[in-house]
Design an enzyme around this catalytic site. Structure first.
Site, PDB file in Angstrom:
ATOM      1  N   THR A  56      -0.692  12.053 104.586  1.00  0.00           N
ATOM      2  CA  THR A  56      -0.486  12.292 103.208  1.00  0.00           C
ATOM      3  C   THR A  56       0.540  11.273 102.442  1.00  0.00           C
ATOM      4  O   THR A  56       1.118  10.599 103.241  1.00  0.00           O
ATOM      5  CB  THR A  56      -0.025  13.705 102.791  1.00  0.00           C
ATOM      6  OG1 THR A  56       1.134  13.789 103.525  1.00  0.00           O
ATOM      7  CG2 THR A  56      -0.874  14.650 103.690  1.00  0.00           C
ATOM      8  N   TYR A  60      14.573  20.230 105.959  1.00  0.00           N
ATOM      9  CA  TYR A  60      12.943  20.567 105.948  1.00  0.00           C
ATOM     10  C   TYR A  60      12.673  21.424 107.145  1.00  0.00           C
ATOM     11  O   TYR A  60      11.730  22.361 106.935  1.00  0.00           O
ATOM     12  CB  TYR A  60      12.048  19.344 105.889  1.00  0.00           C
ATOM     13  CG  TYR A  60      10.964  19.230 105.904  1.00  0.00           C
ATOM     14  CD1 TYR A  60      10.038  19.237 104.864  1.00  0.00           C
ATOM     15  CD2 TYR A  60      10.129  19.389 107.148  1.00  0.00           C
ATOM     16  CE1 TYR A  60       8.746  19.518 104.812  1.00  0.00           C
ATOM     17  CE2 TYR A  60       8.744  19.501 107.325  1.00  0.00           C
ATOM     18  CZ  TYR A  60       8.007  19.528 106.051  1.00  0.00           C
ATOM     19  OH  TYR A  60       6.611  19.559 106.117  1.00  0.00           O
TER      20      TYR A  60
END
Length: 247
Positions: A179, A144
């Site tokens: 989120t 990532y």
């Protein structure tokens, strides 16, 4: 014909949805793209949904054609779509690495390449969503982090290429933001200590706070901002620290 049109990827939830809503509130016509079917609900009343996996090689063409069909122009591209689930390098098999790089980096390059010919020149805006993990090291997130570091460098490269034709390219680098992708991790004491407690503001960010900076970078007011990677992270990149009672 509408005055400004934006394509926002990863728009079903989180930062993408908050960005689409904010831009729509400013009178900008929106194309909302996401592979999650809930993008249709998010788009209700604010824009045109496109349910699509952005790793499909034709995704950029599909988004451009949708915007042109419905609104006749494209002024803004917000590359927000991404996935998490990264691990340390030694724990990452080929499938995980491929998925992280393809979704978080390669698809962004392809979509952007295929939308650029249709962006307003001059006046176009591209805003990429990088990450604080792409600016500083955080062990255990190799795939990532490397992809998001690539987004930061992609922003710099593209800014130099497109500024002469009047398209400005910038990025935001969010810190830990509440989120769906990270909400479950906020319940982990170790993660909170390293990522939340060490943030000078001492809290997580909200999607609307990231969206506000994206909207600025996409606006005419950001007319002299080019190639910037703007941390929106409560100070995490600038001055990480732990409170005295946590050391």
């Amino acid at each position: 014909m509408v005055e400004r049109v934006a394509i926002v990827t990863g728009a079903a939830r989180g930062i993408g949805a908050a960005t689409a809503r904010l831009l729509a509130s400013q009178g900008i016509a929106i194309v909302l793209a996401d592979r999650d079917p809930s993008v249709r609900d998010t788009a209700e009343g604010i824009g045109v949904p496109v349910e699509i996996d952005l790793t499909v090689r034709t995704a950029g063409h599909v988004l451009a054609e949708t915007a042109l069909k419905h609104f006749g122009r494209i002024d803004i591209l917000v590359n927000n779509a991404g996935i998490g689930g990264s691990k340390s390098l030694m724990a990452s098999d080929d499938a995980l690495l491929d998925r992280l790089i393809e979704t978080n980096l390669t698809s962004v390059l392809r979509v952007t390449r295929d939308v650029i010919p249709h962006l307003a020149q001059p006046g176009g805006r591209i805003v990429n969503v990088a990450s604080s993990f792409g600016l500083v090291g955080y062990p255990g997130t190799t795939g990532y982090a490397v992809a998001k570091a690539g987004i930061a460098q992609f922003t710099r490269q593209l800014a130099g290429e497109l500024a002469p034709v009047g398209i400005l390219v910038n990025a935001v680098a969010p810190g830990v933001t509440e989120t769906p992708m990270v909400r479950h991790r906020l319940e982990e004491p170790h993660y909170r200590k390293l990522q939340v407690d060490s943030t000078p503001l001492g809290r997580v960010g909200q999607p609307e706070e990231i969206a506000a900076v994206i909207a600025f970078l996409a606006s005419p007011a950001a007319s002299y901002v080019c190639g910037a990677i703007v941390p929106v992270d409560g100070g995490y990149v600038a001055a990480r620290h732990l409170p005295a009672d946590a050391v």
